[in-house]
Design a protein around this motif. Structure first.
Motif, PDB file in Angstrom:
ATOM      1  N   GLU A   1      33.153  47.623  43.191  1.00 47.34           N
ATOM      2  CA  GLU A   1      33.639  48.990  43.040  1.00 47.34           C
ATOM      3  C   GLU A   1      34.330  49.458  44.314  1.00 47.34           C
ATOM      4  OE1 GLU A   1      33.624  51.016  40.366  1.00 47.34           O
ATOM      5  OE2 GLU A   1      32.878  49.325  39.193  1.00 47.34           O
TER       6      GLU A   1
ATOM      7  N   ILE B   1      37.737  47.755  44.399  1.00 39.89           N
ATOM      8  CA  ILE B   1      38.607  48.331  43.376  1.00 39.89           C
ATOM      9  C   ILE B   1      39.110  49.704  43.810  1.00 39.89           C
ATOM     10  CG2 ILE B   1      38.633  49.293  41.033  1.00 39.89           C
ATOM     11  CD1 ILE B   1      36.717  46.951  40.284  1.00 39.89           C
TER      12      ILE B   1
ATOM     13  N   LEU C   1      43.213  51.394  44.149  1.00 34.16           N
ATOM     14  CA  LEU C   1      43.682  52.438  43.262  1.00 34.16           C
ATOM     15  C   LEU C   1      44.695  53.305  43.996  1.00 34.16           C
ATOM     16  CD1 LEU C   1      40.340  53.538  41.566  1.00 34.16           C
ATOM     17  CD2 LEU C   1      42.122  52.075  40.612  1.00 34.16           C
TER      18      LEU C   1
ATOM     19  N   SER D   1      36.817  51.939  31.613  1.00 34.04           N
ATOM     20  CA  SER D   1      37.220  51.894  33.010  1.00 34.04           C
ATOM     21  C   SER D   1      37.585  50.478  33.434  1.00 34.04           C
ATOM     22  CB  SER D   1      36.115  52.460  33.910  1.00 34.04           C
ATOM     23  OG  SER D   1      34.941  51.684  33.826  1.00 34.04           O
TER      24      SER D   1
ATOM     25  N   ARG E   1      41.314  49.328  34.703  1.00 29.78           N
ATOM     26  CA  ARG E   1      41.515  48.746  36.028  1.00 29.78           C
ATOM     27  C   ARG E   1      42.160  47.371  35.962  1.00 29.78           C
ATOM     28  NH1 ARG E   1      35.590  50.384  38.436  1.00 29.78           N
ATOM     29  NH2 ARG E   1      36.083  52.541  38.984  1.00 29.78           N
TER      30      ARG E   1
ATOM     31  N   GLN F   1      47.764  47.211  44.789  1.00 30.23           N
ATOM     32  CA  GLN F   1      47.406  48.083  43.668  1.00 30.23           C
ATOM     33  C   GLN F   1      48.290  47.830  42.454  1.00 30.23           C
ATOM     34  OE1 GLN F   1      49.283  52.294  44.061  1.00 30.23           O
ATOM     35  NE2 GLN F   1      48.827  51.664  46.145  1.00 30.23           N
TER      36      GLN F   1
END
Length: 288
Positions: free
Chosen positions: A5, A8, A12, A132, A136, A241
């Motif tokens: 997480e 990630i 973003l 989610s 992603r 990203q």
């Protein structure tokens, strides 16, 4: 999953509460901290990040956060304190490498992967986890329980579902678009192409001048390699990203004059030009 997480969040777009130097640390470890033992002394991390404009105290704070999140683990190297990436993240970084450095845009006629899912209301957290995760990875939303992407994401999506224990809620289908609507119009509904293209345009605006400045520049001396490192790490950090927002949509389904291919070409040229020089500087700093 806390470690993933954190990584990630760093890819973003927009303000995700991570300052640039925090993202740079992850990029540096992803590029240069996965070989030859993978341990980077703290003093070297601080020095490399100072070259990128970060304050030592801020770097040490980010290192501490990454350790708490499970991204980095403490190690000793030549009697010095150091850090390495957590071993369980290697597969995550390997998948990221493929997306970032070896993109596979789909072609006209290639199959699509449909992901259908249904989750009981009492388990709505699982529904959020599916949505989610697919978002992603770059999937587009056809409807509340039906998402789509080029079929080459099948293995990555299946791995995500398996690792998160979501198999009972999800089904995969390979398909061809058969109308009646126009595929280009549908893709524009399923993905936010305007925002995606704006990110591509921002990358081009930021790094086309960098490519122009470096083309034809001779030399592999220490100063040149250092300057290449200072250009390359922020460039990769901004770029990483984009392959997760654009899953490799076929050109035939995109608007005329789409900036994605120009941005990918620019990234490849910068990677080829600056990557080896940057690696030489980083490896000299890390390994002597």
């Amino acid at each position: 999953m806390r470690a993933e997480e954190e990584i990630i969040a760093g890819r973003l777009p927009g303000d995700q509460g991570q300052p640039p130097h925090h993202r740079f640390i992850v990029t540096v470890f992803g590029l240069y901290g996965r070989h030859s033992g993978g341990v980077i002394p703290v003093a070297v991390i601080v020095r490399l990040l100072q070259e990128l404009g970060a304050e030592p105290a801020s770097v040490r704070s980010s290192i501490s956060r990454l350790k708490k999140k499970g991204v980095l683990v403490s190690e000793r190297v030549d009697g010095q304190s150091g850090y390495a990436l957590a071993g369980e993240l290697e597969e995550h970084f390997r998948t990221g490498d493929e997306r970032i450095f070896f993109p596979r845009p789909a072609r006209a006629g290639d199959p699509w992967l449909l992901v259908s899912f249904s989750v009981p209301e009492a388990e709505r957290s699982q529904r959020h986890k599916i949505r989610s995760g697919l978002g992603r990875m770059g999937f587009g939303a056809v409807g509340p329980g039906l998402w789509v992407a080029p079929a080459h994401l099948r293995e990555e999506a299946a791995d995500y579902v398996r690792r998160n224990g979501l198999e009972e809620y999800v089904e995969f289908f390979l398909s061809q678009h058969a109308g009646p609507g126009d595929l280009k119009a549908k893709v524009a509904q399923w993905w936010d192409l305007a925002t995606l293209e704006a990110h591509y345009a921002a990358f081009i605006d930021a790094y086309a001048p960098v490519l122009a400045a470096w083309q034809g520049r001779p030399g592999r001396d220490d100063q040149t390699c250092r300057e290449a490192f200072c250009a390359y790490v922020p460039m990769v950090t901004q770029w990483r990203q984009l392959p997760f927002l654009d899953p490799g949509l076929p050109a035939e389904a995109l608007p005329e004059g789409w900036k994605g291919e120009a941005a990918r070409t620019l990234f490849r040229e910068l990677h080829t030009l600056l990557g080896p020089l940057s690696a030489r500087h980083a490896q000299r700093a890390i390994y002597g």
